[in-house]
Design a protein around this motif. Structure first.
Motif: not given
Length: 254
Positions: A9-10, A20-27, A40-47, A82-84
């Protein structure tokens, strides 16, 4: 035969306790084939970055003699990618990613800010290829990059699969966001595949190791919208780009 798994589930937001978790951005391929456990997997973006197919790949989507083209991020203050964002789970995730992205892929790791679709901001680890790495191919016109992709394959499959799966993921989960470089390249590659009478089904491979992602409805959506999205928001049909029948994807067991 591969074991069937539950879909992932996204989500569109990050709770305060989860920051506080370690997050990795996938693009790139992490969007559809992460290959590691996560909470967890969350939709969003980096500027401040643009996604470009300027990095060569000799270990997954090409060979050292004929490297494939894969995505990297290049700094651009006017762009947004945009990515996850994945909340990392398990001690094996970071060594796995460092081996896959840095040792094999030529990327370096850095931290940047990620914004979820609902506006929360968290710090994420992101892998970026720099021009000084040995696999760097750099900028070329779309036709040249497309020709390279159509003519490349490696141990993980054809380079066309990498591009098409990424474009389909972005189109499905970010339908109102246009990635000009990605979609122009996709269009050119599909034109070349058709012109050369290549079998797209074969190029796309079996889908082994991919993850089936479902979009979790936003809290701002109404119930009818939720029902509609549950029915529509599935990855991996390829119908409007290639008219290839969809298939159920399976998780990679690491």
């Amino acid at each position: 035969m591969d074991r069937a798994v539950d879909p992932v589930i996204l989500e569109d937001k990050v709770s305060e306790s989860e920051t506080k978790w370690l997050w990795v951005f996938g693009y790139g391929s992490l969007c559809w084939k992460p290959g590691f456990e996560f909470h967890k997997a969350v939709l969003g973006s980096v500027n401040g970055f643009a996604r470009r197919f300027w990095q060569g790949n000799a270990t997954h989507r090409g060979t050292f003699d004929k490297p494939g083209r894969v995505a990297t991020l290049v700094e651009d203050s006017e762009e947004e990618v945009y990515g996850v964002a994945f909340a990392i789970s398990g001690e094996a995730a970071i060594p796995y990613l460092n081996h896959r992205e840095c040792e094999q892929g030529g990327y370096i790791s850095r931290f940047t800010e990620f914004s979820s679709l609902e506006g929360e901001t968290i710090k994420v680890l992101v892998y970026v290829a720099c021009p000084r790495n040995v696999h760097w191919l750099g900028d070329s016109d779309i036709e040249e990059i497309a020709n390279q992709i159509v003519n490349r394959q490696g141990p993980s499959g054809h380079n066309v699969e990498y591009l098409i799966r990424l474009a389909e993921f972005m189109r499905l989960h970010f339908p109102d966001k246009h990635d000009g470089h990605l979609y122009s390249l996709e269009q050119k590659v599909l034109s070349l595949v058709e012109a050369r009478q290549m079998c797209l089904r074969t190029l796309m491979g079996s889908g082994e190791g991919c993850v089936t992602f479902f979009r979790k409805p936003s809290s701002r959506e109404t119930s009818p919208n939720r029902a509609r999205r549950n029915a529509e928001d599935r990855v991996e049909t390829f119908e409007h780009t290639a008219r290839v029948p969809g298939k159920k994807l399976r998780c990679l067991n690491i």
